[in-house]
Write a protein that holds these residues in place. Sequence first.
Motif, PDB file in Angstrom:
ATOM      1  N   TRP A  77       0.819  -1.217   0.000  1.00  0.00           N
ATOM      2  CA  TRP A  77       0.000   0.000   0.000  1.00  0.00           C
ATOM      3  C   TRP A  77       0.854   1.270   0.000  1.00  0.00           C
ATOM      4  CZ3 TRP A  77      -4.910  -1.082  -1.066  1.00  0.00           C
ATOM      5  CH2 TRP A  77      -5.849  -0.046  -1.050  1.00  0.00           C
ATOM      6  N   ILE A 111      -0.851   1.838  -5.874  1.00  0.00           N
ATOM      7  CA  ILE A 111      -1.977   2.675  -5.478  1.00  0.00           C
ATOM      8  C   ILE A 111      -2.581   3.388  -6.686  1.00  0.00           C
ATOM      9  CG2 ILE A 111      -2.675   4.666  -4.096  1.00  0.00           C
ATOM     10  CD1 ILE A 111      -2.187   1.953  -2.616  1.00  0.00           C
ATOM     11  N   GLU A 112      -1.776   3.751  -7.631  1.00  0.00           N
ATOM     12  CA  GLU A 112      -2.305   4.332  -8.868  1.00  0.00           C
ATOM     13  C   GLU A 112      -3.232   3.335  -9.566  1.00  0.00           C
ATOM     14  OE1 GLU A 112      -0.719   6.210 -13.139  1.00  0.00           O
ATOM     15  OE2 GLU A 112       0.714   5.633 -11.578  1.00  0.00           O
ATOM     16  N   GLU A 113      -2.848   2.063  -9.555  1.00  0.00           N
ATOM     17  CA  GLU A 113      -3.675   1.030 -10.181  1.00  0.00           C
ATOM     18  C   GLU A 113      -4.938   0.775  -9.368  1.00  0.00           C
ATOM     19  OE1 GLU A 113      -4.428  -1.853 -13.260  1.00  0.00           O
ATOM     20  OE2 GLU A 113      -3.382   0.055 -13.049  1.00  0.00           O
ATOM     21  N   VAL A 114      -4.822   0.772  -8.044  1.00  0.00           N
ATOM     22  CA  VAL A 114      -6.000   0.630  -7.183  1.00  0.00           C
ATOM     23  C   VAL A 114      -7.002   1.741  -7.484  1.00  0.00           C
ATOM     24  CG1 VAL A 114      -6.839   0.801  -4.796  1.00  0.00           C
ATOM     25  CG2 VAL A 114      -4.828  -0.602  -5.316  1.00  0.00           C
ATOM     26  N   ASN A 115      -6.511   2.952  -7.601  1.00  0.00           N
ATOM     27  CA  ASN A 115      -7.391   4.093  -7.878  1.00  0.00           C
ATOM     28  C   ASN A 115      -7.973   4.039  -9.282  1.00  0.00           C
ATOM     29  OD1 ASN A 115      -7.099   5.258  -5.326  1.00  0.00           O
ATOM     30  ND2 ASN A 115      -5.275   6.390  -5.920  1.00  0.00           N
ATOM     31  N   ARG A 116      -7.199   3.555 -10.242  1.00  0.00           N
ATOM     32  CA  ARG A 116      -7.706   3.408 -11.609  1.00  0.00           C
ATOM     33  C   ARG A 116      -8.847   2.396 -11.638  1.00  0.00           C
ATOM     34  NH1 ARG A 116      -7.797   0.232 -15.769  1.00  0.00           N
ATOM     35  NH2 ARG A 116      -6.608  -1.410 -14.701  1.00  0.00           N
ATOM     36  N   GLY A 126     -10.738   1.476  -9.054  1.00  0.00           N
ATOM     37  CA  GLY A 126     -11.816   2.182  -8.382  1.00  0.00           C
ATOM     38  C   GLY A 126     -12.853   1.325  -7.680  1.00  0.00           C
ATOM     39  N   GLN A 153      -8.007   3.562   5.258  1.00  0.00           N
ATOM     40  CA  GLN A 153      -8.441   4.521   4.238  1.00  0.00           C
ATOM     41  C   GLN A 153      -9.874   4.265   3.774  1.00  0.00           C
ATOM     42  OE1 GLN A 153      -5.417   4.842   1.143  1.00  0.00           O
ATOM     43  NE2 GLN A 153      -3.785   5.001   2.669  1.00  0.00           N
ATOM     44  N   PHE A 204     -11.463   1.279   2.872  1.00  0.00           N
ATOM     45  CA  PHE A 204     -11.776   0.136   2.016  1.00  0.00           C
ATOM     46  C   PHE A 204     -12.242  -1.050   2.862  1.00  0.00           C
ATOM     47  CE2 PHE A 204      -8.965   2.686  -0.544  1.00  0.00           C
ATOM     48  CZ  PHE A 204      -9.375   2.489  -1.854  1.00  0.00           C
TER      49      PHE A 204
END
Length: 216
Positions: A94, A100-105, A107, A132, A134
Amino acid sequence: MTATPTPGKLLLNANDHALIMIDFQSQMSFATKSIDAVTLRNNAALVSEAAAGFGVSTILTTVAEKSFSGPMFEEITRAFPGQALLDRTSMNTWEDAAVIEEVNRIGKPRIVLAGLWTSVCIVGPALSAIDQGFEVYVIADACGDVSEEAHERAMERMIQAGARPITSLQYLLELQRDWARTETYEMTTGIAKKFGGAYGLGIIYAKSMFGASEGH
């Protein structure tokens, strides 16, 4: 209060979560003692085939792949041909910006975790993601640690923080959930026959001996 024939909100489906497969690598597995290597590889394969078959958004990540820990298990990468592995230096997935960019992509509000070791590389992202906001699920039998004690205490710590433990076969069957879903029936039973242990043998027997089918 009135009952309805609808699934509970806490059940997983293929579209509501991201699966993160973490550090299934040779160096990490050498010291894993809470689960034997054959079972670990089998369960990792089951989870991977299930996620790929149901189209679950999946992140594959390694730590120091080229310099120290070695390649990710072939059973996993084979299920996701051509997918890039996100290599890290951080023990806590994390804390890696690319992950994290991929997690946010992707969504998704839910994160499902599996990997090595439970007490370090799974606890880190589990507690961080929960912090956070999730929802976190941990596939307990697709994780391992240097001892049973280390694995169990890690699982307890995550559960106390709100993580939900599941198993690899449970993950597959929860994604299917209804044998009348004919579009994924053969895939699900095929994965179970290959990686589902005694349950898979039972499916092979039933279909071979009297052509059984759960959806009828």
